[in-house]
Scaffold this active site. Sequence first.
Site, short mmCIF file in Angstrom:
data_model
loop_
_atom_site.label_atom_id
_atom_site.label_comp_id
_atom_site.label_asym_id
_atom_site.label_seq_id
_atom_site.Cartn_x
_atom_site.Cartn_y
_atom_site.Cartn_z
N LEU A 134 0.86 -1.18 0.00
CA LEU A 134 0.00 0.00 0.00
C LEU A 134 0.90 1.23 0.00
O LEU A 134 1.95 1.24 0.65
CB LEU A 134 -0.90 0.04 1.24
CG LEU A 134 -2.01 -0.99 1.35
CD1 LEU A 134 -2.76 -0.81 2.68
CD2 LEU A 134 -2.99 -0.90 0.19
N ASP A 135 0.48 2.27 -0.73
CA ASP A 135 1.20 3.53 -0.66
C ASP A 135 1.31 3.99 0.79
O ASP A 135 0.43 3.69 1.62
CB ASP A 135 0.46 4.62 -1.44
CG ASP A 135 0.59 4.45 -2.94
OD1 ASP A 135 1.45 3.68 -3.38
OD2 ASP A 135 -0.19 5.08 -3.67
N MET A 136 2.34 4.73 1.09
CA MET A 136 2.55 5.23 2.45
C MET A 136 1.33 5.97 2.98
O MET A 136 0.95 5.82 4.15
CB MET A 136 3.78 6.14 2.47
CG MET A 136 4.09 6.76 3.82
SD MET A 136 5.64 7.70 3.74
CE MET A 136 5.71 8.38 5.39
N TRP A 137 0.69 6.78 2.12
CA TRP A 137 -0.42 7.61 2.59
C TRP A 137 -1.78 6.95 2.42
O TRP A 137 -2.81 7.56 2.71
CB TRP A 137 -0.39 8.97 1.89
CG TRP A 137 0.87 9.71 2.25
CD1 TRP A 137 1.94 9.96 1.47
CD2 TRP A 137 1.18 10.26 3.53
NE1 TRP A 137 2.92 10.62 2.16
CE2 TRP A 137 2.47 10.82 3.43
CE3 TRP A 137 0.51 10.33 4.75
CZ2 TRP A 137 3.11 11.45 4.51
CZ3 TRP A 137 1.14 10.95 5.82
CH2 TRP A 137 2.42 11.50 5.69
N THR A 138 -1.80 5.69 1.96
CA THR A 138 -3.04 4.93 1.86
C THR A 138 -3.21 4.10 3.12
O THR A 138 -2.29 3.40 3.54
CB THR A 138 -3.03 4.00 0.63
OG1 THR A 138 -2.84 4.77 -0.54
CG2 THR A 138 -4.33 3.23 0.52
#
Length: 293
Positions: A134-138
């Site tokens: 997952l993306d860091m900000w997701t």
Amino acid sequence: MSLANKRILTLPKSFTPCTIRELLIQLYIPKKWQHFLRIERAVTVNGSYQPINTTVGAGDTINLNFTQVETSQAYLPSQKLPDIVYEDNDIIVINKPAGQKTHPNRPDEDNTAMNDVEYYLNQTNEHVYMIHRLDMWTSGLLLLAKNPIVVPILNRQLALKIMKRFYLATVRKTTSILDNGTILDPIGLDETDKRKRRVRSDGLPSVTHFSVISQTSSLAKLKLDLETGRTHQIRVHLSHHNMPIINDPLYDPSANSDKIMALEAFQVELVNPFSFEKLIINLSNNDKIKKQP
């Protein structure tokens, strides 16, 4: 041999008879491991070795010994427990917070989601193995393996679109959005910013399905399903169509740096390894887990 390298399954009443070779294919076991299981005579049926073309059926007990699988791992354990949503003998699903990386980029990092799960599993002498990112900000559901045997099996499910991941996003908009649709724009690097990706004609094929849950004149809540897994795929596709995710630090021009990005991985569907059971793990459910035959 470690018990982690052994799997025993009893074929269910609904099972259609097939050969052992066909059974291994149904279990998404990679060809290389099928080869080892055959030449090492590491598959037994009801306690005795049988040739790989032997037919098996409902009620038969199958024992698989994966002697060739390495179980070493190198992630540093953090000192923090993850938010566990689901766990069984082979997999663990956590609720990753926005702002935390999925995995370390250096051997000395210890503050990612993988490090947290390694810390938790070390208490039972187990290790964590990555399946997807997952993306860091997701925020939201992150599926991880507890042993290397299931890694290629789950990767095969991802490649065949048997495993599905669903996301919720709240986006800014200036015009009405169709109730559902598919975005097909190819994605590649953004030469102006190494952190970003952009739609470009020479990019990799990228497919995002969406449906509208609700919308107002300026906002919409979307459910999204990915056919491909490009870096920042949802974020790039939505921003390219003038629907940036609220507070996306890279693609929302109006982002508030004090707020989290409005993108959540809320559901994952898969076939539980070494079974014929479909798992639906959903953050929205009170009991979180649904199982289907």
